[in-house]
Design a protein around this motif. Sequence first.
Motif, PDB file in Angstrom:
ATOM      1  N   SER A   1      -4.403  -4.139   0.806  1.00 42.96           N
ATOM      2  CA  SER A   1      -3.379  -4.000   1.846  1.00 42.96           C
ATOM      3  C   SER A   1      -2.105  -4.707   1.426  1.00 42.96           C
ATOM      4  O   SER A   1      -2.149  -5.773   0.821  1.00 42.96           O
ATOM      5  N   MET A   2      -0.981  -4.114   1.788  1.00 39.65           N
ATOM      6  CA  MET A   2       0.301  -4.792   1.600  1.00 39.65           C
ATOM      7  C   MET A   2       0.301  -6.116   2.375  1.00 39.65           C
ATOM      8  O   MET A   2       0.944  -7.075   1.976  1.00 39.65           O
ATOM      9  N   ALA A   3      -0.477  -6.178   3.463  1.00 37.27           N
ATOM     10  CA  ALA A   3      -0.551  -7.390   4.294  1.00 37.27           C
ATOM     11  C   ALA A   3      -1.694  -8.294   3.819  1.00 37.27           C
ATOM     12  O   ALA A   3      -2.397  -8.898   4.630  1.00 37.27           O
ATOM     13  N   SER A   4      -1.870  -8.402   2.512  1.00 41.56           N
ATOM     14  CA  SER A   4      -2.928  -9.272   2.003  1.00 41.56           C
ATOM     15  C   SER A   4      -2.472 -10.723   2.053  1.00 41.56           C
ATOM     16  O   SER A   4      -1.273 -11.021   1.951  1.00 41.56           O
ATOM     17  N   THR A   5      -3.461 -11.621   2.153  1.00 42.74           N
ATOM     18  CA  THR A   5      -3.154 -13.053   2.197  1.00 42.74           C
ATOM     19  C   THR A   5      -3.270 -13.694   0.812  1.00 42.74           C
ATOM     20  O   THR A   5      -3.242 -14.916   0.681  1.00 42.74           O
ATOM     21  N   VAL A   6      -3.427 -12.840  -0.205  1.00 38.68           N
ATOM     22  CA  VAL A   6      -3.376 -13.245  -1.619  1.00 38.68           C
ATOM     23  C   VAL A   6      -2.403 -12.259  -2.269  1.00 38.68           C
ATOM     24  O   VAL A   6      -2.441 -11.066  -1.956  1.00 38.68           O
ATOM     25  N   PRO A   7      -1.503 -12.725  -3.177  1.00 36.96           N
ATOM     26  CA  PRO A   7      -0.562 -11.771  -3.789  1.00 36.96           C
ATOM     27  C   PRO A   7      -1.280 -10.716  -4.634  1.00 36.96           C
ATOM     28  O   PRO A   7      -2.325 -11.010  -5.229  1.00 36.96           O
ATOM     29  N   ILE A   8      -0.697  -9.529  -4.715  1.00 36.11           N
ATOM     30  CA  ILE A   8      -1.357  -8.413  -5.396  1.00 36.11           C
ATOM     31  C   ILE A   8      -1.696  -8.760  -6.853  1.00 36.11           C
ATOM     32  O   ILE A   8      -2.761  -8.375  -7.358  1.00 36.11           O
ATOM     33  N   GLY A   9      -0.838  -9.519  -7.513  1.00 42.64           N
ATOM     34  CA  GLY A   9      -1.110  -9.896  -8.910  1.00 42.64           C
ATOM     35  C   GLY A   9      -2.378 -10.736  -9.028  1.00 42.64           C
ATOM     36  O   GLY A   9      -3.174 -10.566  -9.963  1.00 42.64           O
ATOM     37  N   ASP A  10      -2.587 -11.649  -8.079  1.00 41.55           N
ATOM     38  CA  ASP A  10      -3.783 -12.508  -8.111  1.00 41.55           C
ATOM     39  C   ASP A  10      -5.041 -11.716  -7.734  1.00 41.55           C
ATOM     40  O   ASP A  10      -6.138 -12.033  -8.200  1.00 41.55           O
ATOM     41  N   ILE A  11      -4.877 -10.697  -6.895  1.00 44.64           N
ATOM     42  CA  ILE A  11      -6.024  -9.832  -6.565  1.00 44.64           C
ATOM     43  C   ILE A  11      -6.460  -9.102  -7.838  1.00 44.64           C
ATOM     44  O   ILE A  11      -7.649  -9.030  -8.163  1.00 44.64           O
ATOM     45  N   ALA A  12      -5.464  -8.586  -8.569  1.00 50.59           N
ATOM     46  CA  ALA A  12      -5.756  -7.859  -9.813  1.00 50.59           C
ATOM     47  C   ALA A  12      -6.444  -8.778 -10.815  1.00 50.59           C
ATOM     48  O   ALA A  12      -7.431  -8.398 -11.462  1.00 50.59           O
TER      49      ALA A  12
END
Length: 350
Positions: free
Chosen positions: A106-117
């Motif tokens: 989700s764009m509304a994630s509580t972790v940045p997308i780079g760290d999710i990846a």
Amino acid sequence: MMPFSVREFEALARDRLPRYAYDFIAGGADDEVTVRANEQAFARLRLLPRVLRGQPGRDLGTTLFGAGITMPVLLSPTAFHRLADPAGEQATARAAAKAGTVLIASMASTVPIGDIATAGGADLVLWFQLYIQPDQAVTDALVKRAEDAGCRALVVTVDSPVLGWRQRDHHNEFHDLPAGLYCENMRGLAGDSGVRSIAMVPELSWEHIDRLRQTTELPIVLKGLMHPADAVTAVEHGVSGLLVSNHGGRQLDTAVAAIDAVADVAAAVDIPVLMDGGVRRGTDVVKALALGAHAVGIGRPVLWGLAARGEEGVLDVLELLRGELDRALALTGCASVRQVTSDLVREVRC
Ligand code: FNR
């Protein structure tokens, strides 16, 4: 107690979560007619199994935009995973990678997308869900962040020109994230990265999709589209896939159940059609495939797993569904997901 179904995971999660967080996840818009309808509609569909077509094993795998996945069950985008577990979207990403399926962050994630990846590693097939923002520069920056993180598709949510009326959240006065949690993808782009830094755009139109199409090479999937006429228009605008969804009943209440919209949309287009809303059992997946869906997404079940047992809970939920799907295929006489045909489903009056 060891949970043996998504429903039992929900009970565990309910015991663990603060009331406002449980209600935020479980709830929907207005009278929650559509929240209930999404699940009830699956119960109205019954399976008509074939017999004596035995195979030693079943092939659950499929491909989406060139990426192989181990089963046609995706993780639909849901906001704020750190409300459910401190490791949040990083735990979810590790579980999705282990299960070998797509995480739509989700764009509304509580972790940045780079760290999710990074948490998911090279095995994770990661897509990014986008709410187009009023300021084009903000939308462009979000797309860039998704591309830089290695996301392989953009899922543009189109069912939210305004926010649904979520009464449970109003009663619980849940309007902001708890201290220390932020919409991390919005950092440096809008406001204080709180809930309100993500804007809804009432004037959202096909022109916005055209513009996005020119900004990125990534496949664009429209999420929240239900009407077959819109599906046809989407193809004309160069969209690569559709995710039939009513946002889990959180936007327009009394919208038809998502599964009831699948067959007409799938018949109208040649691009992959996905669906989410109310999928709780492997048999639900078979029904969605029979009606023309290429794969399904799960929203709340992921958060129930995460709240109950963190990363392990998310993986358990995915593996439970994998086992159920495998059994359902065997019991309907299908050796692979490709063998699921429309004659396997009948609608009954309840
Ligand atoms: C959602 N959903 C959602 N959709 C989206 O496009 N962006 C988002 O940030 C969110 N956030 C979100 C939060 C929570 C708590 C829920 C329950 C749902 C909708 C989600 O992607 C999906 O459409 C539904 O959850 C599917 O229905 P089920 O599986 O929850 O019944």
